[in-house]
Each structure stands twice: as C-alpha cells, then as structure tokens.
Design a protein around this motif. Structure first.
Motif, PDB file in Angstrom:
ATOM      1  N   GLN A 170       0.870  -1.304  -0.141  1.00  0.00           N
ATOM      2  CA  GLN A 170       0.023  -0.338   0.011  1.00  0.00           C
ATOM      3  C   GLN A 170       0.868   1.322   0.089  1.00  0.00           C
ATOM      4  O   GLN A 170       1.986   1.219   0.484  1.00  0.00           O
ATOM      5  N   TYR A 171       0.263   2.416  -0.723  1.00  0.00           N
ATOM      6  CA  TYR A 171       1.179   3.554  -0.826  1.00  0.00           C
ATOM      7  C   TYR A 171       0.233   4.559  -0.188  1.00  0.00           C
ATOM      8  O   TYR A 171      -0.384   5.501  -0.783  1.00  0.00           O
ATOM      9  N   ARG A 172      -0.065   4.718   1.148  1.00  0.00           N
ATOM     10  CA  ARG A 172      -1.041   5.487   1.809  1.00  0.00           C
ATOM     11  C   ARG A 172      -0.077   6.702   2.703  1.00  0.00           C
ATOM     12  O   ARG A 172       0.645   6.242   3.496  1.00  0.00           O
ATOM     13  N   GLY A 173      -0.323   8.018   2.389  1.00  0.00           N
ATOM     14  CA  GLY A 173       0.382   8.882   3.286  1.00  0.00           C
ATOM     15  C   GLY A 173       1.718   9.097   2.692  1.00  0.00           C
ATOM     16  O   GLY A 173       2.540   9.660   3.395  1.00  0.00           O
ATOM     17  N   GLY A 174       1.943   8.680   1.484  1.00  0.00           N
ATOM     18  CA  GLY A 174       3.029   9.261   0.744  1.00  0.00           C
ATOM     19  C   GLY A 174       4.279   8.461   0.981  1.00  0.00           C
ATOM     20  O   GLY A 174       4.192   7.401   1.745  1.00  0.00           O
TER      21      GLY A 174
ATOM     22  N   ARG B 145       8.008   3.974   5.779  1.00  0.00           N
ATOM     23  CA  ARG B 145       9.123   3.803   6.737  1.00  0.00           C
ATOM     24  C   ARG B 145       9.474   2.474   7.306  1.00  0.00           C
ATOM     25  O   ARG B 145      10.483   2.309   7.570  1.00  0.00           O
TER      26      ARG B 145
ATOM     27  N   THR C 282       6.604  11.189  -4.496  1.00  0.00           N
ATOM     28  CA  THR C 282       6.953  11.548  -3.176  1.00  0.00           C
ATOM     29  C   THR C 282       6.191  12.892  -2.718  1.00  0.00           C
ATOM     30  O   THR C 282       5.917  12.934  -1.678  1.00  0.00           O
ATOM     31  N   SER C 283       5.880  13.703  -3.653  1.00  0.00           N
ATOM     32  CA  SER C 283       5.545  15.102  -3.361  1.00  0.00           C
ATOM     33  C   SER C 283       6.358  15.931  -2.427  1.00  0.00           C
ATOM     34  O   SER C 283       5.997  16.770  -1.682  1.00  0.00           O
TER      35      SER C 283
ATOM     36  N   ALA D 218      11.554  12.807   4.836  1.00  0.00           N
ATOM     37  CA  ALA D 218      10.208  12.332   4.946  1.00  0.00           C
ATOM     38  C   ALA D 218      10.064  11.697   6.364  1.00  0.00           C
ATOM     39  O   ALA D 218       9.039  11.222   6.642  1.00  0.00           O
TER      40      ALA D 218
ATOM     41  N   PRO E 294       6.338   8.943   3.880  1.00  0.00           N
ATOM     42  CA  PRO E 294       6.372   8.625   5.200  1.00  0.00           C
ATOM     43  C   PRO E 294       5.862   6.934   5.701  1.00  0.00           C
ATOM     44  O   PRO E 294       6.103   6.451   6.226  1.00  0.00           O
ATOM     45  N   GLY E 295       4.837   6.719   4.673  1.00  0.00           N
ATOM     46  CA  GLY E 295       4.113   5.273   4.724  1.00  0.00           C
ATOM     47  C   GLY E 295       4.989   4.129   4.596  1.00  0.00           C
ATOM     48  O   GLY E 295       4.438   3.100   4.867  1.00  0.00           O
TER      49      GLY E 295
END
Length: 212
Positions: A90-94, A99, A171-172, A125, A96-97
């Motif tokens: 999953q790639y939730r929260g960019g 980590r 990554t924004s 991040a 930092p998710g």
C-alpha cells in the motif's frame, strides 16, 4: 575538424543522466555529426569534475550545482525520485508510509550522488531507510522490487524500462527533485566540438520542456 564536424568528443555521464535523456541527445548528435567519434565514460559527478579540470573529458553530464571557477555549466535535464513499490504494498500517506518497509537501492560505490539523494529524501520524509539490498543497476532494482524484496526510490525516467507489476508513485517532496547539467572547461568554450555538442544538448532540453 575545424568546424567541429569531425574528431573525437569525450563525454562523461552518470547513471541518472543515462536514464533521464542522454540517449536522445547522443542519437541526435550522431545523426547531425556522423564523422565525430563520441567516447563515453561512466563516472560519478565528483569524478567528472576532476576529469574535466584535468582535461581527461571534454564535457560531462553532472548533478548541479557545480561550483568550480574553471568550469561552465548549464542545466539540460530535470529528474526526480519516485517511490517504486510492488503491487501488494500500500502507498498511503506518501513516502512516510514506507518507513517500515525494506529498501533496495543503488550501491553508493556505483553512484554516491544517487545513494545520498535517496538518503536525504527519506530523511525529509522523517525516517532513515532500512536497506536490505544494494545493487549496481536500476533495472535490477526494479526487478527486485517486482519480486517483493523491498521498495525503492528511483529516477522517474525508469518508467521507460517498463518493468511490470510495480508502481511508480510521487513523493510530493521538493527534496526529491534535482537538475542535471552539462559542464565543460572555460578554456574549451571556443572548441567547435564542445560548442556543437552543448548547442545541440540545449536544443534538446528546450524541445523536451516546450521552450523552443
């Protein structure tokens, strides 16, 4: 040779410039100047800077900025790191998710600038990546991600490799972006080979960004 249409041009490049657009520049240059022999050398930015100053290469595709009084540089390519993740992650929260995920990265021995950029982006991040595998090629990175060994941060241009079953996600983060420049010695500014190559590289850059 006097007009820069024959001879040898020695070009330094790094792993990210090869992915970001260097092949297109080389293809156009060889088409326009078929009598010029282009000698390529795979080198890190610090090694290219040293080689330029020593006169061992004529031009180099370097990570900007380069602050050397003897050199001139202009931006020609832009890149940014994106998260490469396998289909099951999953790639939730960019960024930092990710980590807690294991990371696969390019070895610092292969590209110190890319390795250090990955570290800086992860720190921006809020974490330091847990590296489980270091490799020598971006294609290998992508296939290890595909196999579920870990996630990674890679240049966006690796999308051209079209490795299936992975996703490339923004990554924004401003820290993920950088510019690649073409550098050469001030003493060589009147060299027709260097002048022709720089001119064509800048044309390619303008065409790619719609600024022609």
């Amino acid at each position: 040779a006097v007009n820069g249409k024959a001879g040898m041009l020695r070009v330094g490049f790094g792993i990210t410039s090869l992915a970001a657009g260097l092949p297109d520049i080389l293809t156009r240059f060889r088409h326009r100047f078929p009598a010029v022999h282009v000698s390529m050398r795979d080198m890190s930015t610090p090694d290219q800077v040293e080689a330029l100053e020593d006169g061992n290469i004529d031009v180099g595709f370097v990570r900007l900025p380069v602050e050397r009084a003897e050199l001139v540089s202009v931006p020609v390519l832009e890149e940014e790191l994106v998260a490469a993740i396998p289909s099951g992650v999953q790639y939730r929260g960019g960024l930092p998710g990710l980590r807690k995920e294991p990371f696969v990265v390019i070895s610092r021995r292969v590209s110190a600038s890319l390795f250090d950029h990955v570290m800086r982006t992860c720190r921006a991040a809020g974490f330091s990546p847990r590296i489980v595998q270091e490799v020598g090629e971006l294609f290998t990175v992508l296939n290890l991600v595909r196999a579920g060994v870990g996630v990674s941060l890679v240049p966006r241009s690796v999308s051209l490799m079209r490795v299936p079953k992975i996703r490339l996600m923004d990554t924004s983060l401003a820290e993920a972006k950088w510019k690649i420049g073409l550098a050469w010695r001030k003493l060589d500014q009147s060299d027709p080979l260097v002048r022709n190559f720089v001119s064509l590289a800048r044309q390619c850059s303008a065409s790619a960004t719609g600024k022609e």
